[in-house]
Structures are given as structure tokens and as C-alpha cells.
Design a protein around this motif. Structure first.
Motif, short mmCIF file in Angstrom:
data_model
loop_
_atom_site.label_atom_id
_atom_site.label_comp_id
_atom_site.label_asym_id
_atom_site.label_seq_id
_atom_site.Cartn_x
_atom_site.Cartn_y
_atom_site.Cartn_z
N SER A 79 0.66 -1.21 0.01
CA SER A 79 -0.19 0.01 -0.19
C SER A 79 0.87 1.16 0.17
N ILE A 80 1.95 1.24 0.88
CA ILE A 80 2.69 2.35 0.76
C ILE A 80 3.59 2.67 -0.58
N ARG A 81 3.95 1.57 -1.16
CA ARG A 81 4.70 1.45 -2.52
C ARG A 81 3.70 2.22 -3.47
N PHE A 82 2.40 2.04 -3.44
CA PHE A 82 1.56 2.51 -4.41
C PHE A 82 1.06 3.83 -4.01
N GLY A 83 0.88 4.05 -2.70
CA GLY A 83 -0.04 5.17 -2.49
C GLY A 83 0.76 6.13 -1.81
N ALA A 84 1.81 6.10 -1.19
CA ALA A 84 2.50 7.02 -0.24
C ALA A 84 3.56 7.88 -1.18
N THR A 85 3.27 8.03 -2.39
CA THR A 85 3.98 8.81 -3.36
C THR A 85 3.62 9.97 -4.13
N THR A 86 4.04 10.66 -4.58
CA THR A 86 3.68 11.92 -5.36
C THR A 86 3.23 11.69 -6.91
N ALA A 87 3.52 10.44 -7.32
CA ALA A 87 2.91 10.19 -8.69
C ALA A 87 2.48 8.78 -8.92
N LEU A 88 1.92 8.58 -10.10
CA LEU A 88 1.39 7.24 -10.31
C LEU A 88 2.64 6.27 -10.53
N GLU A 89 2.26 5.16 -10.54
CA GLU A 89 3.18 3.99 -10.54
C GLU A 89 4.18 4.00 -12.04
N ASP A 90 3.50 4.56 -12.92
CA ASP A 90 4.25 4.36 -14.18
C ASP A 90 4.86 5.86 -14.68
N GLU A 91 4.66 6.94 -13.83
CA GLU A 91 5.16 8.11 -13.91
C GLU A 91 6.65 8.17 -14.70
N ARG A 92 6.84 8.74 -15.65
CA ARG A 92 8.16 8.87 -16.22
C ARG A 92 9.28 9.70 -15.85
N ASP A 93 8.56 10.95 -15.54
CA ASP A 93 9.45 11.99 -15.03
C ASP A 93 9.89 11.88 -13.48
N LEU A 94 11.02 11.22 -13.29
CA LEU A 94 11.43 10.80 -12.05
C LEU A 94 11.30 11.85 -11.10
N SER A 95 11.52 13.18 -11.50
CA SER A 95 11.69 14.29 -10.42
C SER A 95 10.16 14.49 -9.89
N LEU A 96 9.29 13.97 -10.48
CA LEU A 96 8.03 14.11 -9.88
C LEU A 96 7.58 12.81 -8.76
#
Ligand code: GN1
Ligand code: MG
Length: 367
Positions: free
Chosen positions: A256-273
Motif C-alpha cells: 500500500s505504501i509503495r502504491f499510495g505514499a508517493t507523489t506520482a502514479l506507478e508509471d510516471e516517467r518524469d522521476l523528478s515527480l
């Protein structure tokens, strides 16, 4: 597969009404899912979720459905005892006309039909922080409800599913085979994984040393595997029960943390986001511990942060291995999709590693 096939297969189930239409549904990477609209004689409508089980991933759909039916029945009884709504708070499987729980089409594909929970939706990204907290309570509680489920009666639907050392081994096998000829593009990512060979064993070691118990776990606790009530915003129902198996609570927490406690979607390409969100992490810790109602041991609590890093690392390795194998496991929607996902997950791993002390302090605060 086509909508025409959906129209045919639906006839094999005890569904109400006549077929009206169907459309692809949800954002799962494994099974094919459709929302099917039916019309009753009196003109009212009723919707179902029809899924084609991915046989490449789930080698024994019969056993999978045995788990599915038994676990949902078990949960349903608990919900009824607690005065909940058994049609909205747990998945209801529609039997086939011949009394089974799956239908097989002319090509040997397995299908199941589920009641569509009306006025519900799922989220690929946290929209309101409270929502993430509530999803944590729901997943913690889900595990709590299954605490007395007879684990030995469950089939292992995917062997070694969250065995991270084995996922590491599979990645190295993919590197060795270089089946899609993509190895030269991913040297940095492979190095990233190699540097964490010892880490990969942390939970397995803790388990063999008796510090981490096996429990009945969900094993795919992404935010989008919870349905929320459209009207109240409250979580209703945990879905995607294909991987319920004995596992570690810290992995359910971690996924859940992996998927949700992030500022971007799982497949966001721009890693700065792509950044780890410590405040969402804190909300989830609070909710998960509350939802588990004191059921977590000291060892489990202590290893929650490791579970978060482990699931993120493991998922990154799985995406990377699939990229190397030529995208044979996860559904992809664009060129390099699995590589984007792998890079995204590894970025998050680094970010979590940098915040490990804070992650630990937060768990202490709520333990
Ligand atoms: C898959 O089916 P779905 O999309 O909910 C996968 C999970 C991964 C996830 C990554 C059976 O889940 O293990 O964490 O993608 N499920 C299976 O998004 O492999
Ligand atoms: Mg899913």
C-alpha cells in the motif's frame, strides 16, 4: 477478446436480465475485466463485473476460485455478524448455470462473474489524504478479519509470490537470458538491484528466526484494490482477492505504501515527480495499526518500514525482469512501459531508504 465473446460467456452464469452492453473496466495489469450491463424484464438495470482470469499468471484457475469463494464466504459471515451490508462490503461471486464458480469458453479461457457494487469507485492515486488513512484502516481490518481463517486450506495461487530473494533470482535469470535483447539499456537498474542482494533477504531471515509470523494476507494491497462509496467517500470493499495466501503482514502494509505514499502514479516517467510522501506514510501507519486492532506483534511493527521498502524494491525488480523478458507478464500500454515502472519504483526505494529513520520513528509513535 471481443464484446461478442462477452455476450456469449455471460449466458453461462446465473445473471439477472438480458445483455445490454459491456465495456473494459478498471486498471488491473493481469486479468481482463469488463463491466457488463443487463436489463431485467421490468426495465430496471443491473451491472456485473466479468473477468477473464489470466492463465499465464494463475496456473490453476480452479484452485484460485476455490480460495475466492471460501474466503469471501468467510468474510461475508463476519460482516453479517457485525451488522454490515454483505452485498456491498464483500465481493459476491455469481454461480454458473451448472452450479460452478467459473465458466470456460471455447478457447479454454476461464471467466468469473461478480456483483458490481453500485455507486462505488476506486482510485489510482490518493485524492484526499483521509482517503488513504481510511484505506489503511480497511486493509488492516481485512487482515484482522482473516486472522482466524484456516490458512492450511488455502491454495498458493502463485508460488513464492512475495518471496523477494526468489524475485531477485528471477531477475538475474532474466538478465542471463536477455530474451528481448534489452539488457544494455538497463545496466544501471540491474546494478541497483544487485546492490540490494542482502537486503532482499531481510524478511525471509526474520521469518526463519521467528520474528515475523505467517498470516493470511491479501498480497496486492494497492489503493485501487479498494472500492469507495461514491456518496459518502468511505471505503466499502476490498477487491482483487486472487492472491490471498499465507504471507507477511508487513508486505500488505508495504504494498500500500509503495502504491499510495508517493507523489506520482506507478508509471510516471518524469522521476523528478516521483517522491516518497512521508505524511501519507504517517496516515497509513496510523490507519493500518488501528485497523489491525492490536493484532500486530512487536516484530511486525518494527519491520513495517522494511516491508514498505521491500515491496517497492520487489515490484521494481518484477517490472524490470518483465521488461527484459519482453513484457510477457504485466500488461503494457506503451513502449518501455515496464522499464518506466521499474525506474519509478527504484526511485521510490532510494527515497524511502533516505527516510528510513523517520519511517521508523513514525511507527514508534503509533505503536
Ligand atoms: C498486479 O492485477 P493488479 O494490477 O491489481 C500484480 C501485483 C503488482 C501490481 C503492480 C497477480 O496487480 O502483484 O504489485 O500489478 N498482480 C499479480 O501494479 O501479479
Ligand atoms: Mg487490481
Amino acid at each position: 477478446m471481443s464484446i461478442a465473446e462477452v455476450k456469449e460467456i455471460i449466458k453461462k452464469f446465473m445473471a439477472e436480465g438480458e445483455y445490454v452492453g459491456a465495456a473494459p473496466f478498471g486498471s488491473g495489469h493481469i486479468n481482463h475485466t469488463f463491466l457488463v450491463n443487463m436489463k431485467r424484464e421490468d426495465g430496471s438495470t443491473v451491472d456485473y463485473v466479468l473477468q477473464r482470469i489470466n492463465k499465464n499468471v494463475f496456473k490453476s484457475p480452479e484452485k484460485l476460485m476455490e480460495n475466492y469463494v471460501a474466503v469471501t464466504r468467510f468474510i461475508r459471515e463476519k460482516i453479517e455478524k457485525m451488522g454490515g451490508d454483505p452485498m456491498r462490503e464483500v465481493i459476491n461471486v455469481i454461480p454458473t448455470v451448472d452450479g460452478g464458480y467459473f465458466a470456460i469458453d471455447s478457447e479454454g479461457e476461464y471467466w468469473r462473474l461478480l456483483v458490481y457494487v453500485t455507486d462505488s469507485l476506486s482510485y489510482d492515486k490518493v485524492e484526499r489524504p483521509e482517503q488513504f488513512y481510511e484505506s489503511a484502516v480497511a486493509f488492516g481490518n481485512f487482515q484482522y478479519m482473516l486472522r482466524d481463517y484456516p490458512a492450511q486450506t488455502l491454495h498458493e495461487t502463485i508460488v513464492n509470490f512475495h518471496n523477494t530473494p526468489d524475485r531477485y533470482r528471477q531477475l538475474m535469470e532474466a538478465v542471463e537470458n536477455n530474451a528481448a535483447g534489452r539488457l544494455s539499456e538497463v545496466e544501471a537498474e540491474v546494478e541497483f538491484a544487485r546492490a540490494r542482494f542482502d537486503f532482499a533477504h531481510t524478511l525471509e531471515n526474520a521469518h526463519s528466526e521467528g520474528r515475523l509470523p505467517l498470516r493470511v494476507t491479501h498480497n496486492d494491497t494497492k489503493l485501487n484494490n479498494i472500492l469507495f462509496d461514491i456518496n459518502t467517500g468511505a471505503p466499502l470493499c476490498v477487491v482483487d482477492l486472487d492472491t490471498i495466501m499465507p504471507g507477511y503482514s508487513v508486505n500488505d502494509f508495504g504494498d500500500s505504501i509503495r502504491f499510495g505514499a508517493t507523489t506520482a502514479l506507478e508509471d510516471e516517467r518524469d522521476l523528478s515527480l516521483v517522491n516518497f510522501d512521508l505524511s501519507l506514510y504517517e496516515l497509513y501507519v496510523k490507519g493500518f495499526i488501528e485497523g489491525a486492532k492490536g493484532g500486530l506483534t512487536e516484530g511486525e511493527l518494527e519491520m513495517l518500514p522494511i516491508g514498505a521498502i521491500m515491496m517497492t524494491f520487489e515490484c521494481g525488480m518484477r517490472f524490470l525482469a518483465d521488461y527484459l523478458n519482453g513484457d510477457t507478464y504485466f500488461r503494457v500500454h506503451r513502449e518501455g512501459h515496464n522499464l518506466d515502472r521499474a525506474r519509478n519504483q527504484f526511485k521510490l526505494v532510494s527515497d524511502m531508504e533516505a527516510h528510513l529513520d523517520e519511517m521508523r520513528a513514525i511507527v514508534k509513535k503509533y505503536s
